[in-house]
Scaffold this motif. Sequence first.
Motif, PDB file in Angstrom:
ATOM      1  N   ARG A 177      -0.525 -35.289  91.362  1.00  0.00           N
ATOM      2  CA  ARG A 177       0.810 -35.635  90.845  1.00  0.00           C
ATOM      3  C   ARG A 177       0.815 -35.605  89.328  1.00  0.00           C
ATOM      4  NH1 ARG A 177       3.261 -34.917  95.607  1.00  0.00           N
ATOM      5  NH2 ARG A 177       2.390 -36.259  97.229  1.00  0.00           N
ATOM      6  N   LYS A 178      -0.363 -35.513  88.697  1.00  0.00           N
ATOM      7  CA  LYS A 178      -0.468 -35.624  87.245  1.00  0.00           C
ATOM      8  C   LYS A 178      -0.506 -34.276  86.540  1.00  0.00           C
ATOM      9  CE  LYS A 178      -3.336 -39.799  87.761  1.00  0.00           C
ATOM     10  NZ  LYS A 178      -4.685 -40.368  87.484  1.00  0.00           N
ATOM     11  N   GLU A 179      -0.982 -33.246  87.196  1.00  0.00           N
ATOM     12  CA  GLU A 179      -1.230 -31.983  86.499  1.00  0.00           C
ATOM     13  C   GLU A 179       0.066 -31.380  85.956  1.00  0.00           C
ATOM     14  OE1 GLU A 179      -5.456 -30.485  88.225  1.00  0.00           O
ATOM     15  OE2 GLU A 179      -3.700 -29.532  89.099  1.00  0.00           O
ATOM     16  N   ARG A 180      -0.033 -30.785  84.767  1.00  0.00           N
ATOM     17  CA  ARG A 180       1.115 -30.188  84.098  1.00  0.00           C
ATOM     18  C   ARG A 180       0.678 -28.949  83.322  1.00  0.00           C
ATOM     19  NH1 ARG A 180       3.025 -33.521  86.835  1.00  0.00           N
ATOM     20  NH2 ARG A 180       4.707 -35.027  86.429  1.00  0.00           N
ATOM     21  N   ILE A 181       1.570 -27.984  83.242  1.00  0.00           N
ATOM     22  CA  ILE A 181       1.401 -26.821  82.379  1.00  0.00           C
ATOM     23  C   ILE A 181       2.774 -26.175  82.240  1.00  0.00           C
ATOM     24  CG2 ILE A 181       0.876 -25.159  84.224  1.00  0.00           C
ATOM     25  CD1 ILE A 181      -1.215 -23.909  82.297  1.00  0.00           C
ATOM     26  N   SER A 182       3.013 -25.467  81.154  1.00  0.00           N
ATOM     27  CA  SER A 182       4.309 -24.807  80.960  1.00  0.00           C
ATOM     28  C   SER A 182       4.274 -23.406  81.562  1.00  0.00           C
ATOM     29  CB  SER A 182       4.644 -24.718  79.478  1.00  0.00           C
ATOM     30  OG  SER A 182       3.786 -23.793  78.824  1.00  0.00           O
ATOM     31  N   ALA A 183       5.452 -22.900  81.893  1.00  0.00           N
ATOM     32  CA  ALA A 183       5.560 -21.531  82.426  1.00  0.00           C
ATOM     33  C   ALA A 183       5.092 -20.515  81.390  1.00  0.00           C
ATOM     34  CB  ALA A 183       7.004 -21.251  82.845  1.00  0.00           C
ATOM     35  N   GLU A 184       5.396 -20.779  80.116  1.00  0.00           N
ATOM     36  CA  GLU A 184       4.957 -19.850  79.070  1.00  0.00           C
ATOM     37  C   GLU A 184       3.446 -19.724  79.038  1.00  0.00           C
ATOM     38  OE1 GLU A 184       4.516 -19.531  74.260  1.00  0.00           O
ATOM     39  OE2 GLU A 184       5.925 -21.006  75.075  1.00  0.00           O
ATOM     40  N   HIS A 185       2.746 -20.857  79.135  1.00  0.00           N
ATOM     41  CA  HIS A 185       1.293 -20.791  79.036  1.00  0.00           C
ATOM     42  C   HIS A 185       0.660 -20.219  80.302  1.00  0.00           C
ATOM     43  CE1 HIS A 185       1.159 -23.795  75.456  1.00  0.00           C
ATOM     44  NE2 HIS A 185       1.236 -22.536  75.069  1.00  0.00           N
ATOM     45  N   LEU A 186       1.261 -20.454  81.445  1.00  0.00           N
ATOM     46  CA  LEU A 186       0.789 -19.737  82.637  1.00  0.00           C
ATOM     47  C   LEU A 186       0.949 -18.232  82.445  1.00  0.00           C
ATOM     48  CD1 LEU A 186       2.055 -21.881  85.662  1.00  0.00           C
ATOM     49  CD2 LEU A 186      -0.309 -21.226  85.197  1.00  0.00           C
ATOM     50  N   ALA A 187       2.070 -17.818  81.859  1.00  0.00           N
ATOM     51  CA  ALA A 187       2.289 -16.390  81.612  1.00  0.00           C
ATOM     52  C   ALA A 187       1.258 -15.841  80.636  1.00  0.00           C
ATOM     53  CB  ALA A 187       3.703 -16.168  81.086  1.00  0.00           C
ATOM     54  N   VAL A 224       4.327  -6.505  85.602  1.00  0.00           N
ATOM     55  CA  VAL A 224       4.837  -7.624  84.824  1.00  0.00           C
ATOM     56  C   VAL A 224       4.220  -8.909  85.336  1.00  0.00           C
ATOM     57  CG1 VAL A 224       7.040  -6.486  84.321  1.00  0.00           C
ATOM     58  CG2 VAL A 224       6.846  -7.973  86.325  1.00  0.00           C
ATOM     59  N   VAL A 225       4.182  -9.912  84.467  1.00  0.00           N
ATOM     60  CA  VAL A 225       3.809 -11.275  84.847  1.00  0.00           C
ATOM     61  C   VAL A 225       5.076 -12.009  85.284  1.00  0.00           C
ATOM     62  CG1 VAL A 225       3.140 -13.502  83.867  1.00  0.00           C
ATOM     63  CG2 VAL A 225       1.723 -11.486  83.458  1.00  0.00           C
ATOM     64  N   VAL A 226       4.971 -12.756  86.384  1.00  0.00           N
ATOM     65  CA  VAL A 226       6.100 -13.531  86.900  1.00  0.00           C
ATOM     66  C   VAL A 226       5.651 -14.974  87.082  1.00  0.00           C
ATOM     67  CG1 VAL A 226       7.796 -13.780  88.752  1.00  0.00           C
ATOM     68  CG2 VAL A 226       6.954 -11.498  88.137  1.00  0.00           C
ATOM     69  N   VAL A 227       6.414 -15.910  86.521  1.00  0.00           N
ATOM     70  CA  VAL A 227       6.127 -17.334  86.684  1.00  0.00           C
ATOM     71  C   VAL A 227       7.417 -18.057  87.058  1.00  0.00           C
ATOM     72  CG1 VAL A 227       5.270 -19.450  85.615  1.00  0.00           C
ATOM     73  CG2 VAL A 227       4.266 -17.247  84.974  1.00  0.00           C
ATOM     74  N   PHE A 228       7.334 -18.880  88.089  1.00  0.00           N
ATOM     75  CA  PHE A 228       8.463 -19.710  88.523  1.00  0.00           C
ATOM     76  C   PHE A 228       7.940 -21.102  88.812  1.00  0.00           C
ATOM     77  CE2 PHE A 228      10.925 -21.769  91.837  1.00  0.00           C
ATOM     78  CZ  PHE A 228      12.243 -21.560  91.447  1.00  0.00           C
ATOM     79  N   LEU A 229       8.509 -22.106  88.145  1.00  0.00           N
ATOM     80  CA  LEU A 229       8.140 -23.501  88.377  1.00  0.00           C
ATOM     81  C   LEU A 229       9.409 -24.302  88.627  1.00  0.00           C
ATOM     82  CD1 LEU A 229       5.541 -24.130  85.492  1.00  0.00           C
ATOM     83  CD2 LEU A 229       5.059 -23.465  87.845  1.00  0.00           C
ATOM     84  N   ALA A 230       9.445 -25.042  89.714  1.00  0.00           N
ATOM     85  CA  ALA A 230      10.560 -25.930  90.010  1.00  0.00           C
ATOM     86  C   ALA A 230      10.025 -27.324  90.275  1.00  0.00           C
ATOM     87  CB  ALA A 230      11.351 -25.424  91.218  1.00  0.00           C
ATOM     88  N   ASN A 231      10.524 -28.295  89.544  1.00  0.00           N
ATOM     89  CA  ASN A 231      10.171 -29.698  89.754  1.00  0.00           C
ATOM     90  C   ASN A 231      11.455 -30.501  89.906  1.00  0.00           C
ATOM     91  OD1 ASN A 231       7.182 -30.293  87.655  1.00  0.00           O
ATOM     92  ND2 ASN A 231       7.543 -28.848  89.311  1.00  0.00           N
ATOM     93  N   GLY A 232      11.533 -31.281  90.962  1.00  0.00           N
ATOM     94  CA  GLY A 232      12.720 -32.085  91.167  1.00  0.00           C
ATOM     95  C   GLY A 232      12.976 -32.299  92.643  1.00  0.00           C
ATOM     96  N   ALA A 233      13.993 -33.078  92.934  1.00  0.00           N
ATOM     97  CA  ALA A 233      14.283 -33.429  94.322  1.00  0.00           C
ATOM     98  C   ALA A 233      14.584 -32.220  95.190  1.00  0.00           C
ATOM     99  CB  ALA A 233      15.460 -34.412  94.362  1.00  0.00           C
ATOM    100  N   GLY A 234      15.174 -31.173  94.606  1.00  0.00           N
ATOM    101  CA  GLY A 234      15.535 -30.005  95.400  1.00  0.00           C
ATOM    102  C   GLY A 234      14.545 -28.858  95.342  1.00  0.00           C
ATOM    103  N   ALA A 235      13.358 -29.108  94.763  1.00  0.00           N
ATOM    104  CA  ALA A 235      12.399 -28.015  94.529  1.00  0.00           C
ATOM    105  C   ALA A 235      12.006 -27.288  95.805  1.00  0.00           C
ATOM    106  CB  ALA A 235      11.157 -28.559  93.832  1.00  0.00           C
ATOM    107  N   GLU A 236      11.810 -28.030  96.887  1.00  0.00           N
ATOM    108  CA  GLU A 236      11.324 -27.397  98.119  1.00  0.00           C
ATOM    109  C   GLU A 236      12.367 -26.479  98.745  1.00  0.00           C
ATOM    110  OE1 GLU A 236       8.998 -29.938 100.786  1.00  0.00           O
ATOM    111  OE2 GLU A 236       8.986 -31.435  99.194  1.00  0.00           O
ATOM    112  N   GLY A 237      13.620 -26.546  98.271  1.00  0.00           N
ATOM    113  CA  GLY A 237      14.652 -25.653  98.785  1.00  0.00           C
ATOM    114  C   GLY A 237      14.860 -24.417  97.938  1.00  0.00           C
ATOM    115  N   THR A 238      13.880 -24.080  97.083  1.00  0.00           N
ATOM    116  CA  THR A 238      14.066 -22.965  96.153  1.00  0.00           C
ATOM    117  C   THR A 238      13.400 -21.669  96.606  1.00  0.00           C
ATOM    118  OG1 THR A 238      12.146 -23.675  94.833  1.00  0.00           O
ATOM    119  CG2 THR A 238      14.326 -24.492  94.164  1.00  0.00           C
ATOM    120  N   VAL A 239      13.047 -21.559  97.868  1.00  0.00           N
ATOM    121  CA  VAL A 239      12.434 -20.313  98.343  1.00  0.00           C
ATOM    122  C   VAL A 239      13.385 -19.137  98.131  1.00  0.00           C
ATOM    123  CG1 VAL A 239      11.533 -19.082 100.352  1.00  0.00           C
ATOM    124  CG2 VAL A 239      10.964 -21.485 100.012  1.00  0.00           C
TER     125      VAL A 239
END
Length: 513
Positions: free
Chosen positions: A386-396, A463-478
């Motif tokens: 639950r603690k891990e974090r990283i930005s989409a830019e840095h993953l890219a 191309v590099v593709v990164v998608f991160l969703a955090n929030g109550a509705g994240a699991e509905g973002t397929v």
Amino acid sequence: MWILIWGGISCANPEPSPSASQELPQTLRQALAQAGVPASEVSVVVWGINEPRPRLAWEAQTPRNPASVMKLVTTLAALENWGPAKTWRTEVRVPRLEAQRGQGPFGVIGVGDPGLTLERWQELWRQVYQQGVHQLSGPILFDQRGFAPLESSPETFDREGFRAYNVIPRALQVGQQTQWWFIRPGERAGEPLRIWPEFPFPRIMLRNRTHTVSGPCPALWRSGLHYAIRAKFPGQVPITHPDGRLDTGVILELTGTMPRDCGVQVMGFSLLTNPAYLDSSFRTLWHELGGTFTGTLKQGAVPSDWPVLASSESPALIELLLQMNKNSNNVVARTLLLDLAMDGDGSNAANAATEASGRAKVFQILARRGLDFPEMVLENGAGLSRKERISAEHLARLLLWMQQKSLYGNEFMTTLPLVNVDGTLRHSFEDPRLRARFHLKSGTLDGVKALAGYGLDAQDHWVVVVFLANGAGAEGTVAVQEALLRWVRTESKIPQSGTVSDTRVLSAPNPLR
């Protein structure tokens, strides 16, 4: 100010350029609206290989929980530290080879072997048996000093302390300390499910209270099944993870239903402590070989200068990374993080590896490659956090670096699941145009949905593709993920004003595949 050279392109201050699109494509906004997810809860980056700036950067610098996508960081660190051919060797050692006839002590030193399966464990002791040692009376010592005991318990993450994905790694760990059960529906509705173990542990008993039902198999085939873990000799305190009180006898009780169309499925449980698993598996395998054992098995220090009687070498690191990323194996990832701390060879046994020292080694590896991610929070390298974090830019940037600078870019990409082909993305999206055009690592937790990797754009450029969703509705973002991949595949092109260096060319897949 710093300069980064990528494939012949010099980029000063490489923050996302204002010319990069700061607006989500309309199709993505529509998909988010249909899912009821605010655009502020997602981060998206699309960045062409060897292009100086991203094509799309939305909330790119916001730190978010990546779930299992964090395994990309562990993969880079492992490949860059050891190379894809790295192996681990587990050995049986004895004080004196010439005098060894099954008398006296035997020892096994835990070297953090991430691929020590039950098959290899049997192979190791078969070598001993084939050297004429059929009767063992001396004690067998299992040396676990390589890894320090971890602070967390298996149930800490989600109160599922008996599930295979929550196993805590140990320096000497066989079969990831898991028993796998095959489950097959009966031929007719109402019949009990057929359930049998891959490997029998005498201390583990099954209580089958399931039955077969009609109808199609759901995507989550386990949804109708429930389990309970009971001690053979019950006590007053509930047991929430493998515990010494279960080692003398444990009952796995399965209840519920499974549709007839589901076919054979597999479910894993970790029900014995590490010492009990080593003990029980050794005794069973040694008996199957035809040997007898009248001694004891115990944890203890094994001198490193004892001669080697038998040995078994792990698969190469690249094969372990395939298992880790294709199937999102948490135990392999967590073991590799600890191996990085001890450098994977057991030489650091006097100063046992910890997750903290593993994290420090990962940041060191990144820093030496010019990858400075100050917002990144790394807990265990598996994303089971639950603690891990990283930005989409840095993953890219990590993904770009692996293709533009690393010697192991092709190996890195190969470890990622192919969309609608294999691994965790075998049945992910409906659009047939996406099949085999993306190598992506996915991640899912409560309130987290993530996807990161490589894909082919409308011009068949990588191309590099990164998608991160955090929030109550994240699991509905397929559906939002699918809309993003569809946009990349059908609309995203090399910017007219952009330049692309061809110093490294990645081959596109065969269009007939």
